[in-house]
Design a protein around this motif. Structure first.
Motif, short mmCIF file in Angstrom:
data_model
loop_
_atom_site.label_atom_id
_atom_site.label_comp_id
_atom_site.label_asym_id
_atom_site.label_seq_id
_atom_site.Cartn_x
_atom_site.Cartn_y
_atom_site.Cartn_z
N LYS A 1 0.95 -1.16 -0.16
CA LYS A 1 0.01 -0.07 -0.04
C LYS A 1 0.79 1.38 0.04
CE LYS A 1 -3.65 2.40 2.75
NZ LYS A 1 -4.49 2.02 3.92
N ASP A 2 1.91 1.24 0.74
CA ASP A 2 2.57 2.56 0.87
C ASP A 2 4.02 1.93 1.32
OD1 ASP A 2 2.80 5.60 1.10
OD2 ASP A 2 3.49 4.90 3.53
N VAL A 3 4.87 2.88 0.90
CA VAL A 3 6.43 2.81 1.21
C VAL A 3 6.90 4.05 1.43
CG1 VAL A 3 8.76 1.94 0.19
CG2 VAL A 3 6.61 0.92 -0.55
N LYS A 4 7.91 4.16 2.69
CA LYS A 4 8.82 5.23 2.95
C LYS A 4 10.06 4.65 3.23
CE LYS A 4 5.19 7.83 5.50
NZ LYS A 4 3.70 6.74 5.17
N ALA A 5 11.13 5.49 2.78
CA ALA A 5 12.48 4.76 2.58
C ALA A 5 13.44 5.83 2.74
CB ALA A 5 12.84 4.06 1.30
N ASP A 6 14.70 5.39 3.02
CA ASP A 6 15.88 6.18 3.00
C ASP A 6 17.12 5.47 2.65
OD1 ASP A 6 17.23 8.81 3.38
OD2 ASP A 6 18.01 7.78 5.40
N LEU A 7 18.09 5.97 1.97
CA LEU A 7 19.38 5.22 1.35
C LEU A 7 20.49 6.11 2.56
CD1 LEU A 7 18.93 5.07 -2.31
CD2 LEU A 7 18.26 3.60 -0.67
N SER A 8 21.50 5.02 2.66
CA SER A 8 22.38 5.73 3.48
C SER A 8 23.69 5.96 2.30
CB SER A 8 22.77 4.82 4.67
OG SER A 8 24.12 5.01 5.13
N PHE A 9 24.60 6.88 2.57
CA PHE A 9 25.58 7.16 1.96
C PHE A 9 26.79 7.53 2.82
CE2 PHE A 9 22.17 7.37 -1.23
CZ PHE A 9 22.65 6.86 -2.56
N VAL A 10 26.82 7.27 4.07
CA VAL A 10 27.73 7.75 5.17
C VAL A 10 29.17 7.36 4.80
CG1 VAL A 10 25.72 7.87 6.87
CG2 VAL A 10 27.26 5.76 6.51
N LEU A 11 29.24 6.46 4.04
CA LEU A 11 30.49 5.89 3.67
C LEU A 11 31.42 6.43 2.44
CD1 LEU A 11 30.45 1.87 4.32
CD2 LEU A 11 31.27 3.62 5.94
N GLY A 12 30.47 7.61 1.92
CA GLY A 12 31.06 8.18 0.69
C GLY A 12 31.14 7.60 -0.41
N GLU A 13 30.49 6.48 -0.84
CA GLU A 13 30.41 5.70 -2.06
C GLU A 13 29.35 6.26 -2.94
OE1 GLU A 13 32.59 3.13 -2.63
OE2 GLU A 13 33.15 2.41 -0.57
N GLU A 14 29.54 5.82 -4.38
CA GLU A 14 28.35 6.53 -5.11
C GLU A 14 27.19 5.59 -5.22
OE1 GLU A 14 29.75 6.26 -9.25
OE2 GLU A 14 30.10 4.02 -9.35
N VAL A 15 27.29 4.49 -4.65
CA VAL A 15 26.17 3.77 -4.30
C VAL A 15 25.72 3.61 -2.81
CG1 VAL A 15 26.63 2.27 -6.44
CG2 VAL A 15 27.54 1.60 -4.08
N ASP A 16 24.64 3.05 -2.38
CA ASP A 16 24.04 2.98 -1.21
C ASP A 16 24.90 2.16 -0.44
OD1 ASP A 16 21.85 0.55 -0.94
OD2 ASP A 16 22.18 1.38 -3.09
N ASP A 17 25.50 2.42 0.87
CA ASP A 17 26.02 1.32 2.05
C ASP A 17 24.89 1.05 2.66
OD1 ASP A 17 25.70 3.35 4.03
OD2 ASP A 17 27.30 4.52 2.90
N GLY A 18 23.67 1.25 2.79
CA GLY A 18 22.69 0.73 3.61
C GLY A 18 21.36 1.47 3.24
#
Length: 342
Positions: free
Chosen positions: A194-211
């Motif tokens: 029905k619904d999606v809420k989300a957040d990507l992590s880039f704390v390691l400074g990569e060009e892709v999500d680290d979590g």
């Protein structure tokens, strides 16, 4: 019936794992003819292990003794290699994620339907003991109706490997681990999202999500929290499960944890206030000994075939796939929705 002759494409981490840890248990159904990898060092290692070495992918596809290929390459090559194999008359097992997006998957499936060859994705974590335990709790109602499921994998070693750091090759943890955890949730909860809420992590400074973190609400009211992290020096439980009549915590893949069930007794005294910091609370006081009890986890086993046994029966006997392409498509759609939402 005879075993299916396989060639393994990509003799890296997952390809070698299939060859040495999974497929030897299936030798009545699966026969490894040989391997192909663009890395000469890996080719040499495979040859030392006694495998036939193919010099090119074209050589694999031209070999009429090869009935099926396992594709265990970086993610951006899955579509091209899968389509070429299907057009060459081969059946295909593809590692996850199946492709970089839903559109690529649709291209693969269209060719599979056109050629009549089997295409299945190795969503192996449907067979994980911790997931099977959660599946049993969801089905048996031992702690009531489950209304919130929290699924996490967390480590402190950053993004593994080499190409997993590269966006154009399908790197990042949503495509790496998220595809497993989301597949488990969608297969478990038989209700549309029905619904999606989300957040990507880039704390390691990569060009892709680290979590990433995702809160998914299903139309039947069940909520699922799915979280992956690679900079967690202490970890939350693998699963935290809330039911209307109890709570379960599964700490790790070894099924450590606990489960507490409400007794339903009517002669339970009201909770007494307890000291909480500099104040009192009755709401957060622990239940009395009569109100709840700790109980053991139920026994949980797969009531469906192992992956390769099922693949064999799909190819040889026309059986129904356990991992269906429409289910894989639903996972890819959810991943795209998480990317867009985040």
């Amino acid at each position: 019936m005879s075993a299916i002759n396989f060639a393994v494409i990509g003799y890296g981490g997952m390809g070698a794992y299939h060859v040495h840890n999974i497929l030897p248990n299936e030798n009545e159904r699966i026969h490894i003819v040989g391997t192909y990898d663009i890395n000469e060092e890996r080719q040499a290692i495979s040859q030392e292990k006694g495998h036939k070495i193919f010099k090119s992918y074209d050589e694999v596809l031209a070999d009429e003794t090869i009935e099926a290929v396992l594709i265990a390459t970086p993610n951006d090559l899955h579509k091209e290699l899968s389509i070429a194999a299907l057009k060459a008359g081969k059946h295909v097992v593809c590692e996850k994620p199946v492709a970089l997006n839903t559109a690529e998957l649709d291209e693969i499936v269209a060719v599979a339907q056109e050629t009549g060859n089997t295409f299945m994705v190795h969503q192996n974590r449907r067979w994980d003991p911790d997931f099977l335990l959660v599946r049993e709790l969801y089905r048996n109602g031992q702690i009531g109706d489950l209304f919130q499921l929290e699924s996490r994998v967390q480590g402190a070693n950053g993004i593994p490997g080499d190409w997993r750091h590269v966006k154009k090759q399908g790197g990042g943890m949503l495509l790496d681990w998220g595809v497993h955890l989301l597949d488990q949730m969608l297969w478990l909860i038989d209700s549309p999202v029905k619904d999606v809420k989300a957040d990507l992590s880039f704390v390691l400074g990569e060009e892709v999500d680290d979590g990433f973190f995702a809160l998914i609400t299903f139309e039947n009211g069940v909520k699922a929290i799915v979280e992956v992290g690679t900079s967690n020096y202490t970890q939350l439980p693998r699963w935290y499960i809330k039911g209307t009549e109890g709570t379960a915590t599964i700490t790790d893949w070894d099924l450590n944890g606990e489960m507490v069930q409400a007794t339903g007794r009517e002669d339970v005294a009201a909770p007494k206030p307890v000291q909480a910091g500099v104040g009192l609370t009755k709401t957060m006081a622990p239940p009395s000994e009569l109100a709840a009890k700790e109980i053991p986890f139920p026994k949980a086993e797969a009531d469906f075939e192992p992956f390769y046994k099922n693949f064999y029966n799909v190819v040889r006997n026309g059986a129904e796939p356990i991992v269906k392409n429409e289910e894989v498509r639903a996972v890819m759609q959810l991943i795209e929705r998480i990317f867009a939402t985040a």
